[in-house]
Design a protein around this motif. Structure first.
Motif, short mmCIF file in Angstrom:
data_model
loop_
_atom_site.label_atom_id
_atom_site.label_comp_id
_atom_site.label_asym_id
_atom_site.label_seq_id
_atom_site.Cartn_x
_atom_site.Cartn_y
_atom_site.Cartn_z
N SER A 13 0.83 -1.21 0.00
CA SER A 13 0.00 0.00 0.00
C SER A 13 0.87 1.26 0.00
CB SER A 13 -0.91 -0.01 1.23
OG SER A 13 -1.71 1.16 1.27
N GLU A 14 1.95 1.25 0.77
CA GLU A 14 2.85 2.40 0.82
C GLU A 14 3.55 2.61 -0.52
OE1 GLU A 14 5.52 1.69 4.02
OE2 GLU A 14 3.97 1.84 5.58
N LEU A 15 4.03 1.50 -1.13
CA LEU A 15 4.71 1.60 -2.42
C LEU A 15 3.77 2.12 -3.50
CD1 LEU A 15 6.74 -1.75 -2.35
CD2 LEU A 15 7.71 0.56 -2.33
N GLU A 16 2.54 1.59 -3.54
CA GLU A 16 1.57 2.02 -4.55
C GLU A 16 1.18 3.47 -4.35
OE1 GLU A 16 -1.47 -0.95 -4.10
OE2 GLU A 16 -0.71 -2.13 -5.79
N LYS A 21 1.78 9.06 -6.44
CA LYS A 21 2.03 10.47 -6.14
C LYS A 21 3.26 11.02 -6.87
CE LYS A 21 -0.03 10.23 -1.53
NZ LYS A 21 0.22 10.27 -0.06
N THR A 22 4.06 10.13 -7.46
CA THR A 22 5.29 10.56 -8.15
C THR A 22 5.00 10.89 -9.60
OG1 THR A 22 6.59 9.11 -6.72
CG2 THR A 22 7.67 9.94 -8.70
N LYS A 23 5.31 12.08 -10.02
CA LYS A 23 5.07 12.49 -11.40
C LYS A 23 6.06 11.80 -12.33
CE LYS A 23 3.12 17.04 -10.36
NZ LYS A 23 3.22 18.51 -10.60
N ASP A 24 5.56 11.42 -13.51
CA ASP A 24 6.39 10.71 -14.48
C ASP A 24 7.10 11.72 -15.39
OD1 ASP A 24 7.58 8.96 -16.18
OD2 ASP A 24 5.75 8.15 -17.05
N ASN A 25 8.39 11.88 -15.18
CA ASN A 25 9.20 12.72 -16.05
C ASN A 25 10.61 12.16 -16.09
OD1 ASN A 25 10.67 13.81 -13.75
ND2 ASN A 25 8.82 15.01 -13.32
N LYS A 26 11.48 12.80 -16.84
CA LYS A 26 12.83 12.27 -17.03
C LYS A 26 13.59 12.16 -15.73
CE LYS A 26 16.80 12.73 -20.12
NZ LYS A 26 17.42 13.53 -21.22
N ALA A 27 13.36 13.11 -14.83
CA ALA A 27 14.10 13.14 -13.57
C ALA A 27 13.68 12.01 -12.63
CB ALA A 27 13.92 14.49 -12.87
N THR A 28 12.39 11.61 -12.70
CA THR A 28 11.88 10.59 -11.77
C THR A 28 11.78 9.21 -12.42
OG1 THR A 28 9.57 11.04 -12.40
CG2 THR A 28 10.49 12.32 -10.58
N ASN A 29 12.18 9.13 -13.69
CA ASN A 29 11.99 7.87 -14.44
C ASN A 29 12.68 6.69 -13.76
OD1 ASN A 29 13.01 6.00 -16.93
ND2 ASN A 29 10.97 6.84 -17.26
N HIS A 31 13.53 6.32 -10.62
CA HIS A 31 12.88 6.02 -9.34
C HIS A 31 11.58 5.25 -9.57
CE1 HIS A 31 11.59 6.39 -5.23
NE2 HIS A 31 10.52 7.09 -5.57
N LEU A 32 10.81 5.65 -10.57
CA LEU A 32 9.55 4.96 -10.87
C LEU A 32 9.81 3.51 -11.29
CD1 LEU A 32 7.55 7.74 -12.77
CD2 LEU A 32 6.97 6.72 -10.57
N GLY A 33 10.86 3.31 -12.06
CA GLY A 33 11.20 1.95 -12.48
C GLY A 33 11.51 1.06 -11.28
N LYS A 34 12.26 1.61 -10.31
CA LYS A 34 12.58 0.83 -9.11
C LYS A 34 11.31 0.55 -8.30
CE LYS A 34 17.36 2.39 -8.53
NZ LYS A 34 18.31 3.12 -7.66
N LEU A 35 10.41 1.52 -8.24
CA LEU A 35 9.16 1.32 -7.50
C LEU A 35 8.33 0.21 -8.13
CD1 LEU A 35 7.92 4.95 -6.64
CD2 LEU A 35 8.66 3.18 -5.04
N ARG A 36 8.28 0.18 -9.46
CA ARG A 36 7.52 -0.87 -10.14
C ARG A 36 8.10 -2.25 -9.82
NH1 ARG A 36 3.98 0.33 -14.22
NH2 ARG A 36 3.82 2.51 -14.85
N SER A 37 9.40 -2.35 -9.82
CA SER A 37 10.04 -3.63 -9.51
C SER A 37 9.73 -4.04 -8.07
CB SER A 37 11.55 -3.55 -9.71
OG SER A 37 11.86 -3.31 -11.07
N ILE A 39 7.12 -3.13 -6.28
CA ILE A 39 5.69 -3.47 -6.20
C ILE A 39 5.46 -4.88 -6.71
CG2 ILE A 39 3.42 -2.97 -7.23
CD1 ILE A 39 4.19 0.03 -7.08
N ALA A 40 6.08 -5.22 -7.84
CA ALA A 40 5.93 -6.57 -8.41
C ALA A 40 6.47 -7.62 -7.44
CB ALA A 40 6.65 -6.67 -9.75
N GLU A 41 7.63 -7.35 -6.84
CA GLU A 41 8.23 -8.31 -5.91
C GLU A 41 7.36 -8.47 -4.65
OE1 GLU A 41 10.58 -11.08 -4.26
OE2 GLU A 41 10.70 -10.30 -6.31
#
Length: 368
Positions: A13-16, A21-29, A31-37, A39-41
Motif C-alpha cells: 500500500s505504501e509503495l503504490e 504520487k510521483t510524477k512521471d518525467n525524465k528526472a523521476t523515471n 525512481h519509478l522503475g525501481k518502484l515498479r520492480s 511493487i511486483a516483488e
C-alpha cells in the motif's frame, strides 16, 4: 503483532501510494522503475504468504480433452451455467458467494470431453489478495480457455475482470511478446539490439537491473508495457484465450445490440446465453469447443462412418498421437500415411514430427 502477509500488504500500500504520487518525467523515471520492480516483488511475496496460510487454497486437477474456467463476479450465474452445460449439480442461490471452492463438470461436445470449472467469484481489487485471488488465478493459469460470465444488464463487469486479471499478470487474447534475453558472463553491460517495446532504453535498463540482469544482449520485437515486462521477466505472466458468455438475456430484449457493442469495445467474442434456457446453449458450446484448440483425427485401420475420432490439441504431431494410442506404436513407428488437410496430396508419407489437422486420417506404419 501483524502477520507476514499483513506486513507485506501494508508495504504494498505504501509503495503504490508513493508510485501514484510521483510524477512521471525524465528526472523521476529511474525512481519509478525501481518502484515498479518493488511493487511486483511485494505482490509475489504476498501471493507466497497467502499459499502458506493453513486451510487456504483450492485446486482441481486437469481432466478431459481441454479445461475451461468460468470466471466472473459473484451471482452472475456461473453455477447455473455449469449445470446447464454439463448436467452437474453445482449449488445455486439468489445471493452472492454461493461457490466457495472450484466445482468441476464435464461437457461432451463433438466427441470431446471438456472439463468446465465453476470458479469462485472474482471481485474488484482481487489483485491485492482479496477473496482467494491467488488460488483462483493458479487454476486459471492451467486452463485452456477462460469463459467470462457477465450479466447482460451490467457488461461493465468485463472491464473490471480483465483489469483484475491483467494486474494478476494474466493477459487475455494477447500474444506473448517476443522478448529475447541472452545473458553473458563477461562484463559488457546491457545492449538493447532491438527495442520495439515503446519504452525508453533507460526505463528498460532500470527494470532489467532490478532483476539482477546487468550483462546481456536484449531483443524486444513487440510492444510491451512496464508492468507486463516486469511480469514476463519474473516468469509470472500468463497469456490465455477467452470468450464472453453474456448471461441472463431472458431479462433484456436488446441483448443482441449489447453483445455487438461489448464485442466491438473489447475485441472479444461475445455469446448471448441464458442458463435458464437450454435452447440458447448451442452457440456457447460451439464457441468453447472452437476456442479450446481441439481437433479430431481418425485411425484408418478402423476408420469408417461409424467410428469415433480421437480428440487432440491443435499442434499435435504424428509421434504424439502414436504415443497416446500406445507407447509401443511410437517405439516401432517407421512413418505414417495421411489423408486430410495437413498434407498436399492423399496418402502422403510423413514422419513423427508432422503436425496434424482436423479431420486427418492416419495410417501408422511399423518398422519391419
Amino acid at each position: 503483532m501483524p502477520g507476514k502477509k499483513e506486513t507485506l500488504e501494508s508495504k504494498l500500500s505504501e509503495l503504490e501510494s508513493e508510485f501514484s504520487k510521483t510524477k512521471d518525467n525524465k528526472a523521476t523515471n529511474k525512481h519509478l522503475g525501481k518502484l515498479r520492480s518493488k511493487i511486483a516483488e511485494t505482490r509475489r511475496e504476498i501471493e507466497k504468504a497467502s499459499k502458506r496460510v493453513k486451510g487456504k487454497g483450492f485446486f482441481v486437477k486437469k481432466g478431459g480433452d481441454a479445461t475451461v474456467a468460468l470466471v466472473g463476479f459473484p451471482s452472475t450465474g456461473k453455477s447455473s451455467l455449469l449445470n446447464a452445460l454439463t448436467r452437474s449439480n453445482s449449488k445455486t442461490a439468489p445471493y452472492a458467494f454461493t461457490t466457495t471452492g472450484i466445482i468441476p463438470g464435464t461437457m461432451v461436445y463433438r466427441d470431446a470431453h471438456i472439463q468446465v470449472l465453476d470458479m469462485p467469484g472474482l471481485i474488484e481489487s482481487a489483485h491485492t489478495g482479496i477473496g482467494d485471488a491467488a488460488s483462483i488465478v493458479a487454476q486459471i493459469r492451467v486452463a485452456d480457455l477462460i469463459v467470462f460470465v457477465v450479466e447482460v444488464s451490467n457488461t461493465a463487469q468485463l472491464d473490471v475482470l480483465m483489469t483484475e486479471l491483467s494486474e494478476l499478470s494474466v493477459y487475455v487474447n494477447k500474444q506473448r511478446p517476443d522478448v529475447q534475453v541472452n545473458e553473458v558472463s563477461s562484463y559488457t553491460g546491457l545492449r538493447f539490439e532491438v527495442n520495439r517495446s515503446g519504452l525508453r532504453d533507460e526505463v528498460l535498463r532500470t527494470i532489467f537491473t532490478g532483476f539482477g540482469i546487468y550483462n546481456a544482449t536484449v531483443r524486444i520485437w513487440d510492444a510491451i508495457g512496464e508492468d507486463e515486462l516486469i511480469s514476463l521477466l519474473a516468469d509470472k505472466s500468463c497469456y490465455k484465450r477467452a470468450v464472453v458468455a453474456m448471461n441472463k438475456i431472458d431479462t433484456d430484449s436488446s441483448y443482441i445490440a449489447t453483445a455487438q457493442e461489448l464485442s466491438r469495445r473489447h475485441g472479444i467474442e461475445v455469446v448471448p446465453v441464458s442458463a435458464m434456457d437450454s435452447s440458447t446453449l448451442a452457440p456457447l458450446k460451439a464457441s468453447i469447443y472452437s476456442n479450446s484448440g481441439l481437433i479430431r483425427v481418425y485411425l484408418k485401420p478402423r476408420f469408417d462412418k461409424e467410428s469415433s475420432p480421437i480428440t487432440v490439441k491443435r499442434g499435435f504431431t504424428v509421434g504424439e498421437l502414436a504415443k497416446r494410442v500406445h507407447t509401443e506404436i511410437l517405439d516401432e513407428l517407421k512413418c505414417a500415411y495421411i489423408e486430410g488437410s495437413s498434407v498436399k496430396f492423399s496418402n502422403q508419407r510423413v514422419g513423427a514430427k508432422h503436425v496434424l489437422a482436423d479431420g486427418d486420417i492416419i495410417t501408422f506404419i511399423r518398422k519391419m
